[in-house]
Design an enzyme around this catalytic site. Structure first.
Site, short mmCIF file in Angstrom:
data_model
loop_
_atom_site.label_atom_id
_atom_site.label_comp_id
_atom_site.label_asym_id
_atom_site.label_seq_id
_atom_site.Cartn_x
_atom_site.Cartn_y
_atom_site.Cartn_z
N ASN A 7 0.88 -1.18 0.00
CA ASN A 7 0.00 0.00 0.00
C ASN A 7 0.92 1.23 0.00
O ASN A 7 1.44 1.62 1.04
CB ASN A 7 -0.89 -0.03 1.25
N ARG A 90 -2.52 -2.07 -3.59
CA ARG A 90 -3.70 -1.23 -3.43
C ARG A 90 -3.64 -0.11 -4.47
O ARG A 90 -2.62 0.57 -4.59
CB ARG A 90 -3.71 -0.63 -2.03
N HIS A 179 -12.84 3.10 -0.03
CA HIS A 179 -12.82 2.09 1.05
C HIS A 179 -13.45 0.77 0.59
O HIS A 179 -13.92 -0.01 1.43
CB HIS A 179 -13.60 2.57 2.29
N ARG A 240 -11.84 16.15 7.11
CA ARG A 240 -12.63 16.53 5.93
C ARG A 240 -14.03 16.97 6.33
O ARG A 240 -14.60 16.40 7.26
CB ARG A 240 -12.75 15.34 4.96
N GLU A 385 -8.10 -4.94 5.29
CA GLU A 385 -7.99 -4.61 3.87
C GLU A 385 -6.83 -5.36 3.20
O GLU A 385 -6.92 -5.75 2.04
CB GLU A 385 -7.81 -3.09 3.70
#
Ligand code: ADP
Length: 399
Positions: A7, A90, A179, A240, A385
C-alpha cells in the site's frame, strides 16, 4: 503460497507478507518519510521490531529495502524472493475502467496513469509502488486491487449527480466511492456470521476511521455509498468537511481570499472533527478521559454520530429495509459512544442497540451488540484490507 501486499502512499509504503495457507501475516512493516530527510523502515516479525534508518530517496529504494528486510539473515522470513508468489497492490482509483481486481500489465499501468486526474493525491504513489516492484521483481505477477471496484455495482440513480449528463460523460464527474476493500471484507464476514444467503440480506456497512464512508449492500452488492467523486463527500471526518453546499466555496474564496487549491486544502485538512472541536482530528483525543469537558469535543462527535444515523435511515429507505448494520475501522471498532449515538432511538427501523454489549465489546473479533429483540443485527467487525488484497491477488493469479 506467500503474497506480498503493498500500500504505497506519497511518502510512505506499508507492506504485509501473508502466507495464504492459513492466511497469517508472516511479516509486516512500513517505510516512512520516503523522499524526505530521516527516512526509516520499521519491520516486524514474530513479535519483534526492527528499525532501519537509511536514506530512501524514492519508492524503488524503499522496495529494495523491504525486500532486503524480508530476505535478510537478521530479520528475514523467506530465503529468497522466489518464495514470494505474487504481489498485490492497493490502487485507490479504478474509475469506470475496473470493476474488479486485475493482473497488472503495461496497459493497466497506462490506464492508471490516465486516471491520475481523478485521484491526483493517491494514484501517483500507487503507480510508483507498482513500478518500483516491477523493477525489483520483474518476473513476479502483480495484481491491482482498486478501492473503487466494490462500488461499481451502484445503479445510475445512485452514482449520478444532478449536473448535465454530458459533463458526466466528458469529465467523468460521478460518485465513485472509496474504502471498497474494507466494505467488501466486512460484508463477506457479516454474511458468513449471519449464515444466510447473500441475496436475502440488506446490510449497511459503516467504515469509520480517519476517513469514513457508509455503504448500502443489497444481495451482497453495493447499491449506494457516501463518498463521491472524491473522498471529501459524505460524513464529516477527521479533517474533511463531508457533505456541504457547493456554494460555500464562493464564500470561502471571497471572504478568506482563498484560491481553489487553498479552499480544497481547507475542506480536506482543516475541517471535520478537527475544525469543529478546534482540538484534534483523532477520536481518542475527542472521546477519552475527560475530553467531553470541552463541549466542542462532544459537539463534533455528536455531529459525526448524527451523520451516521442520517445515512442509516437513508440507506434503509433505499433498500426497503435493513437486516444488519456493521461498524468497522479505527473508530467503528473502538468507540462505543459513536456506535450508541448512531443507533439509539431507531426502534421504528427495528434497530435496538444493547448498551452493555456495546460498552464491553471485545476487541479484535466479531461482536454482536444488538439487543435480543432488535430486528436488525448490529455487528462490530474488525476490517482487514490487506487480507482482501492478498485474497484477490491469489484469485487473479490463480495459484
Ligand atoms: P485510517 O483511516 O487512517 O486507516 P483508522 O481506521 O486507523 O484510520 O482510524 C483512525 C481513527 O480511529 C482515529 O481517529 C483514532 O482515534 C481512532 N481509534 C483507533 N484506535 C482507537 C481506540 N482504541 N479507541 C478510540 N479510537 C481509536
Amino acid at each position: 503460497m506467500k503474497i506480498l501486499v503493498i500500500n504505497a502512499g506519497s511518502s510512505s509504503l506499508k507492506y504485509q507478507l501473508i502466507d495464504m495457507q492459513k492466511e497469517n501475516v508472516i511479516a509486516k512493516g512500513q517505510c516512512e518519510r520516503i523522499g524526505i530527510k530521516g527516512s526509516l523502515l520499521t519491520h516486524k516479525n514474530n513479535g519483534k521490531e526492527f528499525i532501519f534508518k537509511k536514506d530512501m530517496p524514492n519508492h524503488v529504494i524503499a522496495i529494495q529495502m523491504v525486500l532486503e528486510a524480508l530476505t535478510s539473515k537478521e530479520c528475514g522470513v523467506v530465503k529468497n524472493m522466489e518464495e514470494i508468489s505474487a504481489v498485490g497492490h492497493r490502487v485507490v482509483h479504478g474509475a469506470e475502467d475496473y470493476n474488479s481486481s486485475v493482473l497488472i500489465t503495461p496497459d493497466v499501468i497506462k490506464c492508471c496513469k490516465e486516471n491520475i486526474e481523478l485521484a491526483p493525491l493517491h494514484n501517483p504513489p500507487n503507480i510508483m509502488g507498482i513500478e518500483a516492484c516491477k523493477k525489483a521483481m520483474p518476473n513476479t505477477p502483480m495484481v491491482g486491487v482498486f478501492d473503487t471496484a466494490f462500488h461499481s455495482t451502484m445503479p445510475e440513480v445512485a452514482y449520478l449527480y444532478g449536473i448535465p449528463y454530458e459533463d458526466y460523460k466528458q469529465l467523468r464527474i460521478r460518485r465513485y466511492g472509496f474504502h471498497g476493500t474494507s466494505h467488501m471484507f466486512v460484508t463477506g464476514e457479516a454474511i458468513r456470521y449471519l449464515d444466510k444467503p447473500a441475496d436475502q440480506l440488506k446490510i449497511i456497512t459503516c467504515h469509520l476511521g480517519n476517513g469514513s464512508s457508509i455503504t448500502a449492500v443489497k444481495n451482497g452488492k453495493c447499491v449506494d455509498t457516501s463518498m463521491g467523486f472524491t473522498p471529501l463527500e459524505g460524513l464529516p471526518m477527521g479533517t474533511r468537511c463531508g457533505n456541504i453546499d457547493a456554494a460555500v466555496v464562493e464564500t470561502l474564496c471571497n471572504k478568506k481570499d482563498f484560491t481553489i487549491n487553498e479552499t480544497l486544502n481547507y475542506l480536506n485538512k482543516k475541517c471535520g472533527m478537527l475544525g469543529l472541536s478546534g482540538v484534534s482530528s483523532d477520536f481518542r483525543d475527542l472521546t477519552m478521559g475527560n475530553a467531553f469537558d470541552n463541549p466542542r469535543n462532544k459537539l463534533a462527535v455528536d455531529i459525526f454520530a448524527y451523520s451516521i444515523k442520517n445515512y442509516i435511515g437513508r440507506y434503509a429507505a433505499v433498500m426497503n429495509g435493513c437486516d444488519c448494520i456493521v461498524f468497522t475501522a479505527g473508530v467503528g471498532e473502538n468507540t462505543p459512544y459513536v456506535r450508541y449515538n448512531a443507533c439509539v432511538d431507531m426502534e421504528y427501523l427495528g434497530v435496538k442497540i444493547d448498551k452493555d454489549k456495546n460498552e464491553n465489546c471485545p476487541r479484535g473479533e466479531i461482536a454482536d451488540i444488538s439487543a435480543k429483540d432488535s430486528k436488525v443485527k448490529i455487528l462490530v467487525i474488525p476490517t482487514n484490507e490487506e487480507l482482501v488484497i492478498a485474497r484477490e491477488t491469489k484469485r487473479i493469479v490463480n495459484i
